[in-house]
Design a protein around this motif. Structure first.
Motif, PDB file in Angstrom:
ATOM      1  N   LYS A 197      52.410  39.305  36.342  1.00  0.00           N
ATOM      2  CA  LYS A 197      51.373  40.336  36.200  1.00  0.00           C
ATOM      3  C   LYS A 197      51.345  41.268  37.411  1.00  0.00           C
ATOM      4  N   GLY A 250      46.022  35.639  30.908  1.00  0.00           N
ATOM      5  CA  GLY A 250      45.801  34.941  29.648  1.00  0.00           C
ATOM      6  C   GLY A 250      44.967  33.701  29.905  1.00  0.00           C
ATOM      7  N   SER A 251      45.124  32.677  29.085  1.00  0.00           N
ATOM      8  CA  SER A 251      44.291  31.488  29.245  1.00  0.00           C
ATOM      9  C   SER A 251      44.524  30.806  30.593  1.00  0.00           C
ATOM     10  N   SER A 290      40.507  39.500  30.675  1.00  0.00           N
ATOM     11  CA  SER A 290      41.117  38.318  30.064  1.00  0.00           C
ATOM     12  C   SER A 290      41.409  38.511  28.585  1.00  0.00           C
ATOM     13  N   THR A 291      42.477  37.860  28.136  1.00  0.00           N
ATOM     14  CA  THR A 291      42.816  37.875  26.712  1.00  0.00           C
ATOM     15  C   THR A 291      41.907  36.961  25.903  1.00  0.00           C
ATOM     16  N   TYR A 312      37.297  41.997  27.855  1.00  0.00           N
ATOM     17  CA  TYR A 312      38.377  41.661  26.928  1.00  0.00           C
ATOM     18  C   TYR A 312      39.523  42.656  27.108  1.00  0.00           C
ATOM     19  N   SER A 313      40.719  42.133  27.241  1.00  0.00           N
ATOM     20  CA  SER A 313      41.880  42.992  27.477  1.00  0.00           C
ATOM     21  C   SER A 313      42.391  43.671  26.205  1.00  0.00           C
ATOM     22  N   ILE A 347      44.679  43.786  24.215  1.00  0.00           N
ATOM     23  CA  ILE A 347      46.073  43.382  24.031  1.00  0.00           C
ATOM     24  C   ILE A 347      46.456  42.438  25.162  1.00  0.00           C
ATOM     25  N   ASP A 348      47.588  41.788  25.013  1.00  0.00           N
ATOM     26  CA  ASP A 348      48.028  40.883  26.073  1.00  0.00           C
ATOM     27  C   ASP A 348      48.315  41.674  27.342  1.00  0.00           C
ATOM     28  N   ILE A 349      48.141  41.018  28.464  1.00  0.00           N
ATOM     29  CA  ILE A 349      48.413  41.663  29.748  1.00  0.00           C
ATOM     30  C   ILE A 349      49.905  41.488  30.015  1.00  0.00           C
ATOM     31  N   ALA A 350      50.670  42.428  29.511  1.00  0.00           N
ATOM     32  CA  ALA A 350      52.126  42.328  29.552  1.00  0.00           C
ATOM     33  C   ALA A 350      52.733  43.713  29.734  1.00  0.00           C
ATOM     34  N   SER A 354      46.717  49.655  27.890  1.00  0.00           N
ATOM     35  CA  SER A 354      46.401  48.765  29.009  1.00  0.00           C
ATOM     36  C   SER A 354      45.985  49.543  30.248  1.00  0.00           C
TER      37      SER A 354
END
Length: 406
Positions: free
Chosen positions: A14, A103-104, A127-128, A147-148, A150-153, A159
């Protein structure tokens, strides 16, 4: 050491996103301190505190974690490490604001750091998993979760918008705190009070009465988290006296409701030996979610639909007798500093003549269980009125002032 925005996360996966947030903060003149929690590879940029420093604080090394290739163990070690390092930074008065994302796993690690910081230090976690059950991450602290979506990618047009909003929120909090005059602390005795919707008339009258006499009253919603938050602040020394009017969380713990505060609820006041007035507010009910979530073994019980998301279940005679005993056993640990007030006329707005949970037998069982175990050193006051009667609220406030002023 100057206070800084502390950024916590895995810079190997990240790093690009953390660099984006860090650059916005620094562009606004805010100093940053980046703590790397990644164990998989090389960080995208050089952190202020390396992942190996975090791992060592957690009792291991990054090299060992990579060799073992146990993701669960690695997360546990970094979770422990960041909590210890953040606690140290807080003690040094070096933290202006805490930020994390992921993520988690990343959420778990960052949240542990935020749990190590006291209430009042701003905490923001992108966070996802922020749209789901956030209780494991927020706990009893003032953690804000975004809440993100989408995934943090990686950085993309969506993003960037979300992370930019997060960065600006951090900037606003830091600059706002810098501009504000310090909040006066310690000028009034701080008290903790538990309340529920069905005990609100009593609690409001007590609060207003004590505030008029120069006390500061913190009201905690007795939803499990609220009770734990009060216990945490008692142990931290913030709260000097307790008005535990709404002890309903004990019922959820006994029967299996969703608002349990766990087995250590009501222990903190005894541990610290502070004065407390205790009553039996809302022990007539156990809390569940929507009606379809109520466990099938309770299908023949008495229910009241409080709202579309909250179903209340009446406690039985047997449950009330056990609740009385448990309550007494808790209070006996602080006998010299405790007064109990028992309202025979009803323990909530629903437990009164003509109301859905009216129950003379249940109240009597609760009283008998309480009295059978209560230490003779504890002053037990019985009233004919219900808990929300003005006279009962007045008696609670009066007894508290007498006890506290001793």
């Amino acid at each position: 050491m100057a206070k800084k925005a502390v950024l916590i996360g895995a810079l190997d996966t990240k790093g690009q996103e953390f660099s984006f947030v860090r650059n916005i903060l620094q562009g606004a003149g805010i100093e940053t301190l980046v703590m790397d929690t990644g164990v998989l590879g090389t960080p995208v940029f050089t952190p202020d505190i390396s992942s190996d420093e975090v791992a060592v604080a957690g009792g291991t090394t990054v090299a060992l974690l990579r060799e073992e290739q146990d993701r669960g163990k690695a997360i546990a070690a970094m979770t422990s490490g960041v909590a210890k390092l953040v606690a140290r930074l807080v003690k040094e008065d070096a933290v202006a604001v805490l930020f994390g994302m992921g993520g988690s796993a990343g959420t778990t690690v960052s949240a542990s750091a935020m749990q190590a910081a006291p209430v009042g230090i701003p905490k923001l976690l992108v966070s996802t998993v922020a749209s789901g059950n956030t209780r494991p991450y927020v706990g009893e602290k003032d953690v804000m979760m975004m809440y993100s979506v989408i995934d943090i990618a990686g950085l993309n047009s969506l993003s960037i918008r979300i992370l930019r909003n997060a960065a600006y929120a951090l900037i606003g909090m830091v600059q706002g705190l810098q501009a504000e005059a310090p909040i006066a602390v310690g000028t009034k005795p701080m008290l903790g009070m538990t309340m529920f919707g069905v005990t609100t008339p009593c609690c409001t009258q007590v609060r207003e009465s004590l505030e008029a006499k120069g006390y500061e009253v913190l009201v905690f919603h007795a939803t499990g988290t609220g009770g734990r938050a009060m216990e945490d602040l008692i142990r931290s020394g913030f709260i000097q006296g307790v008005l535990d009017i709404t002890t309903t969380e004990l019922a959820d713990d006994l029967v299996g409701g969703i608002f349990t505060a766990g087995p250590t609820r009501m222990d903190a006041a005894g541990e610290r030996g502070i004065p407390q007035i205790v009553s039996v507010g809302a022990l007539d009910m156990v809390n569940f979610g929507p009606s379809e979530t109520v466990p099938p073994q309770f299908k023949d019980r008495t229910f009241y639909q409080h709202n579309p998301t909250t179903t209340l279940m009446r406690t039985t005679v047997e449950e009330n007798r056990e609740l009385g005993k448990r309550l007494a056993q808790k209070l006996n640990n602080n006998a010299a500093q405790t007064v109990v007030i028992f309202p025979h006329g009803g323990v909530s707005l629903l437990d009164m003549d003509g109301k859905p949970f009216a129950g003379v037998a249940e109240r009597m069982a609760l009283f008998e269980g309480l009295k059978s175990e209560l230490s003779p050193e504890i002053f037990l006051i019985e009233t004919d009125g219900a808990i929300n009667d003005p006279a009962v609220a007045e008696r609670i406030a009066t007894e508290f002032l007498t006890l506290f002023n001793k």
